[in-house]
Design a protein around this motif. Structure first.
Motif, PDB file in Angstrom:
ATOM      1  N   SER A 192       0.857  -1.192   0.000  1.00 22.85           N
ATOM      2  CA  SER A 192       0.000   0.000   0.000  1.00 22.85           C
ATOM      3  C   SER A 192       0.886   1.232   0.000  1.00 22.85           C
ATOM      4  O   SER A 192       2.040   1.182   0.452  1.00 22.85           O
ATOM      5  CB  SER A 192      -0.854   0.005   1.268  1.00 22.85           C
ATOM      6  N   ILE A 193       0.324   2.339  -0.452  1.00 27.79           N
ATOM      7  CA  ILE A 193       1.033   3.608  -0.270  1.00 27.79           C
ATOM      8  C   ILE A 193       1.291   3.818   1.224  1.00 27.79           C
ATOM      9  O   ILE A 193       2.273   4.463   1.616  1.00 27.79           O
ATOM     10  CB  ILE A 193       0.241   4.791  -0.886  1.00 27.79           C
ATOM     11  N   ALA A 194       0.452   3.194   2.053  1.00 24.24           N
ATOM     12  CA  ALA A 194       0.618   3.296   3.511  1.00 24.24           C
ATOM     13  C   ALA A 194       1.895   2.625   3.987  1.00 24.24           C
ATOM     14  O   ALA A 194       2.348   2.873   5.105  1.00 24.24           O
ATOM     15  CB  ALA A 194      -0.592   2.675   4.223  1.00 24.24           C
TER      16      ALA A 194
ATOM     17  N   PRO B  64       3.913   7.670   5.827  1.00 23.07           N
ATOM     18  CA  PRO B  64       3.036   7.819   6.989  1.00 23.07           C
ATOM     19  C   PRO B  64       2.002   8.915   6.731  1.00 23.07           C
ATOM     20  O   PRO B  64       2.311   9.889   6.039  1.00 23.07           O
ATOM     21  CB  PRO B  64       3.984   8.261   8.114  1.00 23.07           C
ATOM     22  N   TYR B  65       0.805   8.740   7.219  1.00 21.54           N
ATOM     23  CA  TYR B  65      -0.193   9.807   7.082  1.00 21.54           C
ATOM     24  C   TYR B  65      -1.054   9.883   8.334  1.00 21.54           C
ATOM     25  O   TYR B  65      -1.179   8.905   9.076  1.00 21.54           O
ATOM     26  CB  TYR B  65      -1.036   9.641   5.811  1.00 21.54           C
ATOM     27  N   LEU B  66      -1.630  11.053   8.577  1.00 22.50           N
ATOM     28  CA  LEU B  66      -2.454  11.252   9.775  1.00 22.50           C
ATOM     29  C   LEU B  66      -3.618  10.261   9.759  1.00 22.50           C
ATOM     30  O   LEU B  66      -4.313  10.139   8.748  1.00 22.50           O
ATOM     31  CB  LEU B  66      -2.982  12.686   9.821  1.00 22.50           C
TER      32      LEU B  66
ATOM     33  N   GLY C 139      -1.622   2.604  12.733  1.00 22.51           N
ATOM     34  CA  GLY C 139      -1.548   1.141  12.782  1.00 22.51           C
ATOM     35  C   GLY C 139      -1.382   0.516  11.406  1.00 22.51           C
ATOM     36  O   GLY C 139      -0.594  -0.422  11.216  1.00 22.51           O
ATOM     37  N   TYR C 140      -2.119   1.047  10.437  1.00 20.60           N
ATOM     38  CA  TYR C 140      -2.040   0.503   9.074  1.00 20.60           C
ATOM     39  C   TYR C 140      -0.689   0.861   8.450  1.00 20.60           C
ATOM     40  O   TYR C 140      -0.074   0.035   7.768  1.00 20.60           O
ATOM     41  CB  TYR C 140      -3.200   1.058   8.249  1.00 20.60           C
ATOM     42  N   ASN C 141      -0.217   2.094   8.712  1.00 21.07           N
ATOM     43  CA  ASN C 141       1.114   2.492   8.249  1.00 21.07           C
ATOM     44  C   ASN C 141       2.170   1.532   8.783  1.00 21.07           C
ATOM     45  O   ASN C 141       3.041   1.056   8.046  1.00 21.07           O
ATOM     46  CB  ASN C 141       1.487   3.904   8.745  1.00 21.07           C
TER      47      ASN C 141
ATOM     48  N   ASP D 171       2.082  -1.467  -4.630  1.00 21.08           N
ATOM     49  CA  ASP D 171       1.551  -0.575  -3.593  1.00 21.08           C
ATOM     50  C   ASP D 171       0.482   0.348  -4.179  1.00 21.08           C
ATOM     51  O   ASP D 171       0.793   1.365  -4.790  1.00 21.08           O
ATOM     52  CB  ASP D 171       2.699   0.274  -3.014  1.00 21.08           C
ATOM     53  N   PRO D 172      -0.781  -0.003  -3.975  1.00 22.49           N
ATOM     54  CA  PRO D 172      -1.845   0.855  -4.499  1.00 22.49           C
ATOM     55  C   PRO D 172      -2.102   2.048  -3.580  1.00 22.49           C
ATOM     56  O   PRO D 172      -1.916   1.971  -2.362  1.00 22.49           O
ATOM     57  CB  PRO D 172      -3.080  -0.052  -4.511  1.00 22.49           C
ATOM     58  N   GLY D 173      -2.576   3.098  -4.195  1.00 28.12           N
ATOM     59  CA  GLY D 173      -3.118   4.212  -3.429  1.00 28.12           C
ATOM     60  C   GLY D 173      -4.612   3.991  -3.262  1.00 28.12           C
ATOM     61  O   GLY D 173      -5.053   2.915  -2.833  1.00 28.12           O
TER      62      GLY D 173
END
Ligand code: 8X3
Length: 248
Positions: free
Chosen positions: A134-136, A140-142, A146-148, A176-178
């Motif tokens: 994943s892009i995750a 990192p994103y707000l 946990g998924y990041n 890695d999909p967005g």
């Protein structure tokens, strides 16, 4: 006269979304597909449609993974697709149980299936492991904590696996999909349709087919070509949370 058998592709998390689309694309490419998921009713429907073989699989359950892998005699392609996000809370407010569940399905799930099918992949003589990251797992994103963390761990697992398999005829790729419009956001937000719809609102997200086409392309390259990783975003997205939305 010897009859050439079709290569076998194994797809996890195949009952919906990217997994189901990948099954369809790999069948079209001439693979014998074995697909696993928890929801057997959906899998059996897909089996009737595509001719793929349906086996029950819960990647978080060791016995289920053992039974699934024991039933697979040949594996030339493994698509580790089972995974998902739970919640979008800050670290201050997050539920540890969500983290455990995300690590179990996204990280340990990939480990369990890959580890058990490695002997079959080695026997293939020309195998490919494709893991859906994943892009995750890159950024990192707000709300991603946990998924990041889980998807970054998946990226590490993929990269170490590639190091370990150097010199063997097994390719290792991570796609890695967005933003892909599937059940992903409904699951993440516990069935809250409004929150799930808001993820894609006004944008033109990717479809499961878009990612499945990437999987099919990766595994049909000449064997010398290893597509190391692919970041695939919608045109309306430049990073995890920077999305162009048209207003009505
Ligand atoms: C990609 C979805 O929400 O992490 O797996 O960008 S998201």
């Amino acid at each position: 006269m010897s009859v050439m058998k079709a290569p076998v592709a194994v797809v996890t998390g195949a009952s919906s979304g990217i997994g189901a689309a990948t099954v369809r694309h790999l069948v079209k490419e001439g693979f014998d597909v074995v697909m696993g998921a928890r929801r057997m009713d959906r899998l059996e429907e897909l089996a009737r449609e595509t001719g793929a073989r349906a086996l029950s699989l819960d990647v978080t359950d060791v016995e289920s993974v053992d039974a699934f892998c024991d039933a697979i005699e040949r594996c030339d392609v493994l698509v580790n697709n089972a995974g998902g996000a739970l919640g979008a809370d800050s670290i201050a407010n997050t539920d540890e149980a969500d983290w455990s569940a995300m690590f179990d399905v996204n990280v340990l799930g990939v480990l369990r299936v890959t580890q058990r099918l490695l002997p079959r992949l080695r026997e293939s003589g020309n195998a490919t492991v494709v893991t859906i990251g994943s892009i995750a797992g890159r950024e990192p994103y707000l709300g991603g904590a946990g998924y990041n963390a889980a998807k970054h761990a998946v990226t590490a697992l993929t990269r170490v696996l590639r190091l370990e398999l150097l010199g063997e005829p097994i390719r290792v790729c991570q796609i890695d999909p967005g933003m892909v419009e599937t059940e992903f956001s409904m699951v993440r937000f516990g069935g809250d349709k409004e929150r799930a719809d808001a993820v894609y609102a006004g944008a033109d997200p990717l479809t499961a087919d878009d990612i499945a086409e990437c999987v099919a392309w990766v595994v049909t390259r000449p064997s010398r070509v290893n597509v190391d990783s692919m970041l695939v975003l919608a045109r309306d997205q430049t990073s995890a949370q920077r999305v162009h939305r048209r207003t009505a």
